[in-house]
Write a protein that holds these residues in place. Structure first.
Motif, short mmCIF file in Angstrom:
data_model
loop_
_atom_site.label_atom_id
_atom_site.label_comp_id
_atom_site.label_asym_id
_atom_site.label_seq_id
_atom_site.Cartn_x
_atom_site.Cartn_y
_atom_site.Cartn_z
N SER A 1 -12.14 4.51 6.38
CA SER A 1 -11.06 3.61 6.79
C SER A 1 -9.95 4.45 7.40
N GLY A 2 -8.90 3.79 7.85
CA GLY A 2 -7.69 4.50 8.22
C GLY A 2 -7.05 5.04 6.95
N ILE A 3 -6.16 6.01 7.11
CA ILE A 3 -5.46 6.57 5.95
C ILE A 3 -4.10 5.88 5.81
N TYR A 4 -3.81 5.43 4.61
CA TYR A 4 -2.54 4.76 4.31
C TYR A 4 -1.88 5.44 3.13
N TYR A 5 -0.69 6.00 3.38
CA TYR A 5 0.04 6.72 2.33
C TYR A 5 -0.84 7.77 1.67
N ARG A 6 -1.47 8.58 2.54
CA ARG A 6 -2.26 9.75 2.13
C ARG A 6 -3.57 9.42 1.39
N LYS A 7 -3.99 8.16 1.47
CA LYS A 7 -5.27 7.78 0.84
C LYS A 7 -6.03 6.87 1.79
N SER B 1 -12.55 9.11 8.10
CA SER B 1 -11.26 8.42 8.24
C SER B 1 -10.69 8.65 9.64
N THR B 2 -9.74 7.77 9.99
CA THR B 2 -8.84 8.08 11.10
C THR B 2 -7.45 8.17 10.47
N SER B 3 -6.62 9.04 11.03
CA SER B 3 -5.28 9.22 10.45
C SER B 3 -4.33 9.74 11.51
N GLY B 4 -3.04 9.61 11.20
CA GLY B 4 -2.02 10.13 12.11
C GLY B 4 -1.94 11.65 12.02
N PHE B 5 -2.11 12.15 10.79
CA PHE B 5 -2.00 13.59 10.57
C PHE B 5 -3.36 14.18 10.24
N ARG B 6 -3.49 15.42 10.62
CA ARG B 6 -4.75 16.14 10.39
C ARG B 6 -4.99 16.35 8.91
N ARG C 1 -8.11 11.71 14.67
CA ARG C 1 -6.86 11.00 14.82
C ARG C 1 -7.11 9.54 15.22
N GLY C 2 -6.18 8.65 14.78
CA GLY C 2 -6.23 7.25 15.17
C GLY C 2 -4.83 6.80 15.56
N TYR C 3 -4.77 5.78 16.38
CA TYR C 3 -3.47 5.28 16.85
C TYR C 3 -2.58 4.96 15.66
N ASP C 4 -1.43 5.60 15.60
CA ASP C 4 -0.55 5.53 14.42
C ASP C 4 0.78 4.89 14.80
N THR C 5 1.06 3.74 14.17
CA THR C 5 2.34 3.05 14.46
C THR C 5 3.17 2.92 13.18
N TYR C 6 2.95 3.85 12.26
CA TYR C 6 3.63 3.78 10.97
C TYR C 6 5.15 3.92 11.13
N GLY C 7 5.90 3.00 10.49
CA GLY C 7 7.37 3.09 10.38
C GLY C 7 8.05 3.34 11.71
C1 LIG Z 1 1.58 1.79 6.69
C2 LIG Z 1 0.88 2.99 7.27
C3 LIG Z 1 0.78 4.16 6.50
C4 LIG Z 1 0.13 5.29 7.03
N1 LIG Z 1 0.05 6.43 6.27
C5 LIG Z 1 -0.53 7.54 6.80
C6 LIG Z 1 -0.58 8.75 6.04
O1 LIG Z 1 -0.14 8.84 4.90
N2 LIG Z 1 -1.14 9.85 6.63
C7 LIG Z 1 -1.66 9.81 7.90
O2 LIG Z 1 -2.13 10.83 8.37
N3 LIG Z 1 -1.64 8.67 8.63
C8 LIG Z 1 -1.08 7.54 8.11
N4 LIG Z 1 -1.05 6.38 8.84
C9 LIG Z 1 -1.72 6.32 10.15
C10 LIG Z 1 -3.10 5.67 10.04
O3 LIG Z 1 -3.93 6.40 9.17
C11 LIG Z 1 -3.76 5.60 11.41
O4 LIG Z 1 -2.98 4.81 12.25
C12 LIG Z 1 -5.18 5.06 11.32
O5 LIG Z 1 -5.83 5.33 12.54
C13 LIG Z 1 -5.23 3.56 11.01
O6 LIG Z 1 -6.56 3.11 11.07
P1 LIG Z 1 -6.96 1.56 11.10
O7 LIG Z 1 -6.15 0.98 12.23
O8 LIG Z 1 -8.42 1.55 11.34
O9 LIG Z 1 -6.57 1.00 9.77
C14 LIG Z 1 -0.41 5.25 8.33
C15 LIG Z 1 -0.30 4.07 9.10
C16 LIG Z 1 0.34 2.96 8.57
C17 LIG Z 1 0.47 1.71 9.43
#
Ligand SMILES: Cc1cc2nc3c(=O)[nH]c(=O)nc-3n(C[C@H](O)[C@H](O)[C@H](O)COP(=O)(O)O)c2cc1C
Length: 136
Positions: free
Chosen positions: A30-36, A60-65, A95-101
């Motif tokens: 899944s994507g990573i949310y709050y480091r999990k 996973s995909t995530s904003g940070f490596r 990496r995945g498109y990251d729009t966090y905060g």
């Molecule tokens: C609420 C939120 C929290 C996130 N927390 C993290 C994080 O802790 N570390 C990180 O590397 N990326 C974080 N991200 C970025 C996501 O992991 C990234 O956008 C991911 O590609 C989302 O995948 P999805 O759209 O398939 O769920 C966060 C994004 C959101 C929206």
């Protein structure tokens, strides 16, 4: 990955706890949310029975490596799979498109990801997994 492995790909919303029984290899991601990994995935794995006969990989995909120790990202999911006695083969992240905060205000980060290179690397990862299960 699914194509490369000839595997069924499920959305968590449409898979039941009983389904894993029929598979030898399971991939969880899944994507990573709050480091999990996403809470829904962690909860799903929590409810699984012990599966000492199964092999698994995580992604996973995530904003940070993902950085061992500093930013492990897969730690929680891996711990849960270990509790279920699953044999973890390998892990993949990109990496995945990251729009966090506040990132939303600047249009987000990694907009074009996963990109062609990420997909190629995911494909190569799946090929490696395939070899591992063929030779085991
Ligand atoms: C609420 C939120 C929290 C996130 N927390 C993290 C994080 O802790 N570390 C990180 O590397 N990326 C974080 N991200 C970025 C996501 O992991 C990234 O956008 C991911 O590609 C989302 O995948 P999805 O759209 O398939 O769920 C966060 C994004 C959101 C929206």
């Amino acid at each position: 990955m699914g194509e490369e492995l000839g595997a069924k790909v499920y959305d968590l919303a449409s898979v039941s706890i009983e389904d894993p029984g029929e598979f030898d290899l399971l991939g969880f991601g899944s994507g990573i949310y709050y480091r999990k990994h996403h809470r829904a995935l962690l909860d799903f794995v929590n409810e699984l029975p012990e599966m000492s006969d199964k092999k698994a990989f995580v992604f996973s995909t995530s904003g940070f490596r993902k950085v061992p120790l500093l930013n492990p990202l897969h730690k929680h999911l891996k711990e849960k799979l270990k509790e279920k006695k699953v044999e973890l083969l390998d892990e993949f992240s990109c990496r995945g498109y990251d729009t966090y905060g506040p990132l939303k205000l600047i249009g987000g980060m990694w907009e074009s990801h996963p990109d062609e290179l990420d997909l190629e690397q995911a494909k190569q990862f799946a090929q490696k997994i395939k070899k591992q299960i063929e030779y085991s």
